[in-house]
Design a protein around this motif. Structure first.
Motif, PDB file in Angstrom:
ATOM      1  N   TYR A 263     -16.517   1.083   7.395  1.00  0.00           N
ATOM      2  CA  TYR A 263     -16.798  -0.246   8.359  1.00  0.00           C
ATOM      3  C   TYR A 263     -16.350   0.010   9.689  1.00  0.00           C
ATOM      4  CZ  TYR A 263     -18.962  -1.250   3.374  1.00  0.00           C
ATOM      5  OH  TYR A 263     -19.084  -1.693   2.629  1.00  0.00           O
ATOM      6  N   GLU A 264     -16.983  -0.680  10.632  1.00  0.00           N
ATOM      7  CA  GLU A 264     -16.549  -0.539  11.477  1.00  0.00           C
ATOM      8  C   GLU A 264     -15.793  -2.127  12.291  1.00  0.00           C
ATOM      9  OE1 GLU A 264     -19.289  -1.142  14.833  1.00  0.00           O
ATOM     10  OE2 GLU A 264     -19.806   1.374  14.642  1.00  0.00           O
ATOM     11  N   GLU A 265     -16.726  -3.567  11.041  1.00  0.00           N
ATOM     12  CA  GLU A 265     -15.708  -4.639  11.159  1.00  0.00           C
ATOM     13  C   GLU A 265     -14.304  -4.755   9.931  1.00  0.00           C
ATOM     14  OE1 GLU A 265     -19.871  -4.367  10.949  1.00  0.00           O
ATOM     15  OE2 GLU A 265     -18.518  -3.990   9.590  1.00  0.00           O
ATOM     16  N   LEU A 266     -13.827  -3.848   9.730  1.00  0.00           N
ATOM     17  CA  LEU A 266     -12.290  -3.387   9.170  1.00  0.00           C
ATOM     18  C   LEU A 266     -11.197  -2.944   9.502  1.00  0.00           C
ATOM     19  CD1 LEU A 266     -13.450  -3.264   5.777  1.00  0.00           C
ATOM     20  CD2 LEU A 266     -13.402  -5.325   7.295  1.00  0.00           C
ATOM     21  N   SER A 267     -10.225  -3.395   9.427  1.00  0.00           N
ATOM     22  CA  SER A 267      -8.994  -2.245  10.020  1.00  0.00           C
ATOM     23  C   SER A 267      -7.560  -2.742   9.110  1.00  0.00           C
ATOM     24  CB  SER A 267      -9.009  -2.699  11.447  1.00  0.00           C
ATOM     25  OG  SER A 267      -8.339  -4.256  11.545  1.00  0.00           O
ATOM     26  N   GLU A 268      -7.008  -2.149   9.363  1.00  0.00           N
ATOM     27  CA  GLU A 268      -6.233  -2.461   7.627  1.00  0.00           C
ATOM     28  C   GLU A 268      -4.860  -1.368   8.691  1.00  0.00           C
ATOM     29  OE1 GLU A 268      -5.358   0.528   4.824  1.00  0.00           O
ATOM     30  OE2 GLU A 268      -8.145   0.580   4.609  1.00  0.00           O
ATOM     31  N   SER A 269      -3.354  -2.277   7.797  1.00  0.00           N
ATOM     32  CA  SER A 269      -2.183  -1.614   8.136  1.00  0.00           C
ATOM     33  C   SER A 269      -1.397  -2.038   7.629  1.00  0.00           C
ATOM     34  CB  SER A 269      -1.881  -2.184  10.098  1.00  0.00           C
ATOM     35  OG  SER A 269      -1.488  -3.029  10.192  1.00  0.00           O
ATOM     36  N   TRP A 270       0.147  -0.837   7.400  1.00  0.00           N
ATOM     37  CA  TRP A 270       0.863  -1.878   6.538  1.00  0.00           C
ATOM     38  C   TRP A 270       2.585  -1.246   6.778  1.00  0.00           C
ATOM     39  CZ3 TRP A 270       4.139   1.707   2.875  1.00  0.00           C
ATOM     40  CH2 TRP A 270       3.460   3.208   3.029  1.00  0.00           C
ATOM     41  N   LYS A 271       3.452  -1.477   6.525  1.00  0.00           N
ATOM     42  CA  LYS A 271       4.459  -1.132   6.650  1.00  0.00           C
ATOM     43  C   LYS A 271       5.577  -1.520   5.784  1.00  0.00           C
ATOM     44  CE  LYS A 271       5.386  -5.915   8.954  1.00  0.00           C
ATOM     45  NZ  LYS A 271       5.499  -6.823  10.594  1.00  0.00           N
ATOM     46  N   PHE A 272       6.898  -0.775   5.291  1.00  0.00           N
ATOM     47  CA  PHE A 272       7.992  -1.544   4.521  1.00  0.00           C
ATOM     48  C   PHE A 272       8.613  -2.142   4.778  1.00  0.00           C
ATOM     49  CE2 PHE A 272       7.726   3.643   3.479  1.00  0.00           C
ATOM     50  CZ  PHE A 272       7.014   3.323   1.921  1.00  0.00           C
ATOM     51  N   ILE A 273       9.551  -3.734   4.263  1.00  0.00           N
ATOM     52  CA  ILE A 273       9.922  -4.144   4.258  1.00  0.00           C
ATOM     53  C   ILE A 273      10.859  -4.418   3.591  1.00  0.00           C
ATOM     54  CG2 ILE A 273      10.538  -7.054   4.571  1.00  0.00           C
ATOM     55  CD1 ILE A 273       6.884  -7.109   5.933  1.00  0.00           C
ATOM     56  N   ILE A 274      12.296  -4.628   3.975  1.00  0.00           N
ATOM     57  CA  ILE A 274      14.019  -5.113   3.476  1.00  0.00           C
ATOM     58  C   ILE A 274      13.764  -6.369   3.556  1.00  0.00           C
ATOM     59  CG2 ILE A 274      15.871  -4.069   2.637  1.00  0.00           C
ATOM     60  CD1 ILE A 274      15.175  -1.700   4.352  1.00  0.00           C
ATOM     61  N   ASN A 275      14.160  -7.103   1.946  1.00  0.00           N
ATOM     62  CA  ASN A 275      14.731  -8.302   2.171  1.00  0.00           C
ATOM     63  C   ASN A 275      15.543  -8.763   0.861  1.00  0.00           C
ATOM     64  OD1 ASN A 275      15.002 -10.979   1.838  1.00  0.00           O
ATOM     65  ND2 ASN A 275      13.187 -11.559   0.844  1.00  0.00           N
ATOM     66  N   ARG A 276      16.762  -8.532   0.955  1.00  0.00           N
ATOM     67  CA  ARG A 276      17.589  -8.305   0.326  1.00  0.00           C
ATOM     68  C   ARG A 276      18.599  -7.595  -0.137  1.00  0.00           C
ATOM     69  NH1 ARG A 276      17.806 -14.652  -1.835  1.00  0.00           N
ATOM     70  NH2 ARG A 276      17.910 -15.756  -0.695  1.00  0.00           N
ATOM     71  N   GLY A 277      17.906  -6.238   0.031  1.00  0.00           N
ATOM     72  CA  GLY A 277      18.221  -5.005  -0.988  1.00  0.00           C
ATOM     73  C   GLY A 277      16.657  -4.251  -1.498  1.00  0.00           C
ATOM     74  N   VAL A 278      16.230  -5.137  -1.222  1.00  0.00           N
ATOM     75  CA  VAL A 278      14.290  -4.608  -2.107  1.00  0.00           C
ATOM     76  C   VAL A 278      13.798  -4.155  -0.869  1.00  0.00           C
ATOM     77  CG1 VAL A 278      12.511  -5.511  -3.859  1.00  0.00           C
ATOM     78  CG2 VAL A 278      15.034  -6.568  -4.550  1.00  0.00           C
ATOM     79  N   VAL A 279      12.922  -3.730  -1.354  1.00  0.00           N
ATOM     80  CA  VAL A 279      11.724  -2.954  -0.683  1.00  0.00           C
ATOM     81  C   VAL A 279      10.677  -3.839  -0.553  1.00  0.00           C
ATOM     82  CG1 VAL A 279      11.088  -1.088   0.837  1.00  0.00           C
ATOM     83  CG2 VAL A 279      13.310  -0.566   0.209  1.00  0.00           C
ATOM     84  N   TYR A 280       9.699  -3.993  -0.411  1.00  0.00           N
ATOM     85  CA  TYR A 280       8.417  -4.315  -0.192  1.00  0.00           C
ATOM     86  C   TYR A 280       7.384  -3.945   0.344  1.00  0.00           C
ATOM     87  CZ  TYR A 280      10.547  -8.297  -2.363  1.00  0.00           C
ATOM     88  OH  TYR A 280      11.499  -9.438  -3.127  1.00  0.00           O
ATOM     89  N   GLY A 281       6.109  -3.274   0.371  1.00  0.00           N
ATOM     90  CA  GLY A 281       5.702  -2.782   0.961  1.00  0.00           C
ATOM     91  C   GLY A 281       4.599  -3.532   0.618  1.00  0.00           C
TER      92      GLY A 281
END
Length: 499
Positions: A263-281
């Motif tokens: 779909y041309e109307e959709l775009s996505e991105s993702w990254k890691f975030i570290i908070n208090r020693g825990v890694v989040y996607g």
């Protein structure tokens, strides 16, 4: 296995349509191992009504007998030896033409050769997907069987669990679990029985159980998001991935099992975030324009590692503004009432008089008691100067103020009666059709020149006697006594100035 090859293998394991991302492999050929006699469905990641299929690797590009296209999928009903070879899926209804190549490799026996290889660390709670999403979408009854090295797997309590979508989980995985696993699905289509099969080679490695951390999606979890068609929207996906940034972890989105890149109307991105020693996607799905086909279908956020996959689901629902409009209307009405209350309090007399003026022409229509007149005015007829004051009040001041200014309907004898009619009958009928009887009395009594006003006196006496009798016996009409004197002389002068 290199890191790049590992990511490609992982993505092939995680995608619901069981194929790699198209923009990474437009010129590569994906190989699928199938058994002769089995049902097989081949899908492009962009399979839709605009996708076309052809036979590759030869001058004749037409599809062989027993192979047909249904809803963008290539159906083998069932696989025959003549079906082995290359197939190409093309899509030309997009701004840029896209194609994908596949190779069908035949295997002998019930369990085909593995199409991919997966690894699990010993002691982990990983599992294997059935990898036949297209079969599970069919609206038909099915029976799922797992084979290990082409022998029936016997699930043991708290050891192996098979979910409804065919996912088989090990809890925990041991070295003896290594082997070739085949997911067999028995279904019935159009009165015929078919079996579909896909194989995965599993290797359990002697590594610490915490080599891969267990994934956990925080949001979305069956979230319902209100949107407006034609407007933009944004979805967030947050998942716990462990204590370190693992390059083997991937995040992506699907809309009703279709990749967002379709779909041309959709775009996505993702990254890691570290908070208090825990890694989040953290992944963001941006929608530049909400299409009707995005509504009321599952929009899923996928996060996966070589061990497991987790899915969060959200639903887009068109916002209903009727309740909002109702709240706004109530708020505006309440605000107006609060602002108008002081004005009503200070100008209530003017408002009542204004209301009477506006409704003067409709007043007779509103009253439904059958009466023709609001009041019958009884006074001594003006045949001598001594009663001129009463006559002026009855014939001039009252009509001007009550009729023309306030809209009341008056019957005044001497003005409204008809010559030649039976006086007493007319008085009786008119009194019964009036709501009130206004009796105007002189401050000097009614003894002025009785010899000249004998007939008028009799009529006046009859009016007052009949009206008072009905008022006392039937409480109808209401009687209003007006005595002329100094106060009414001043009131008459005030009315004259006002008019």
């Amino acid at each position: 296995m290199t890191a790049a090859a590992g990511r490609l293998c992982l993505l092939a394991a995680l995608l619901p349509l069981a194929v790699p991302l198209e923009h990474d492999h437009r010129e590569e050929t994906d190989t699928y191992h199938v058994s002769v006699g089995h049902l097989f469905l081949l899908s492009c990641s962009f399979a839709d009504s605009g996708a076309t299929w052809e036979r590759g690797g030869s001058s004749n590009t037409s599809l062989p007998a027993g192979v047909e296209v249904r809803d963008g999928l290539l159906w083998f009903l069932p696989v025959e030896e003549s079906h082995e070879g290359e197939y190409t899926c093309k899509r030309s209804n997009r701004p840029q033409s896209t194609k994908r190549k596949f190779r069908l490799s035949l295997s002998r026996g019930e369990c085909p050769d593995p199409s991919e290889v997966l690894s699990l660390p010993m002691g982990s709670s990983g599992g294997l997907p059935c990898k036949q999403t297209e079969i599970f979408r069919l609206n038909t009854t099915r029976n799922v069987r797992w084979m290990k090295d082409c022998h029936q797997v016997q699930p043991e309590e708290d050891q192996i669990i098979v979910s409804e979508d065919g996912f088989m989980r090990f809890s925990p995985a041991s070295l003896k679990d290594s082997g070739k696993y085949t997911c067999l699905i028995d279904i019935s289509l159009n009165g015929k029985k078919y079996t579909a099969a896909r194989s995965i080679q599993l290797t359990v490695k002697n590594e610490p159980p915490d080599f891969f951390q267990e994934l956990h999606i925080l949001k979305p979890q069956e979230a319902v998001i209100l949107v407006q068609v034609g407007m933009s929207a944004e979805l967030q996906c947050v998942a716990i991935v462990g204590l370190s940034e693992d390059p083997e972890i991937l995040m992506f989105w699907t809309v009703n099992t279709t990749l967002t890149e379709d779909y041309e109307e959709l775009s996505e991105s993702w990254k890691f975030i570290i908070n208090r020693g825990v890694v989040y996607g953290h992944s963001t799905l941006s929608i530049s324009k909400v299409l009707p086909e995005f509504l009321n279908v599952p929009i899923q956020c996928h996060i996966g590692s070589p061990v497991e996959e987790r899915t969060g689901r959200a639903w887009l629902v068109e916002a209903d503004h009727s309740a909002l409009y109702g709240y706004v209307a109530i708020f505006i009405t309440a605000s107006l009432v609060i602002l108008l209350l002081p004005a009503v309090f200070f100008f209530k007399v003017d408002l009542v008089l204004g209301y009477r003026t506006l409704t003067a022409h409709f007043y007779k229509k509103v009253i439904s008691d059958g009466k023709l007149y609001d009041a019958y005015v009884s006074f001594l007829q003006p045949k001598s100067p001594s009663v001129a004051e009463e006559a002026e009040f009855a014939l001039q001041i009252l009509p001007e103020e009550l009729e023309r200014q306030q809209g009341y309907s008056l019957y005044i004898r001497g003005r409204d009666d008809c010559p030649g009619e039976a006086i007493h009958d007319a008085i009786t009928a008119t009194l019964r059709q009036s709501r009130r009887l206004i009796i105007i009395l002189s401050s000097e009594g009614t003894s002025h020149d009785l010899s000249c006003q004998c007939e008028n006196q009799k009529q006046l006496l009859y009016e007052q006697t009949l009206g008072l009798h009905d008022a006392l016996m039937m409480n109808d009409p209401k009687v209003i006594l007006v005595e002329m004197g100094e106060i009414f002389q001043r009131l008459s002068g005030y009315f004259k100035k006002m008019s």
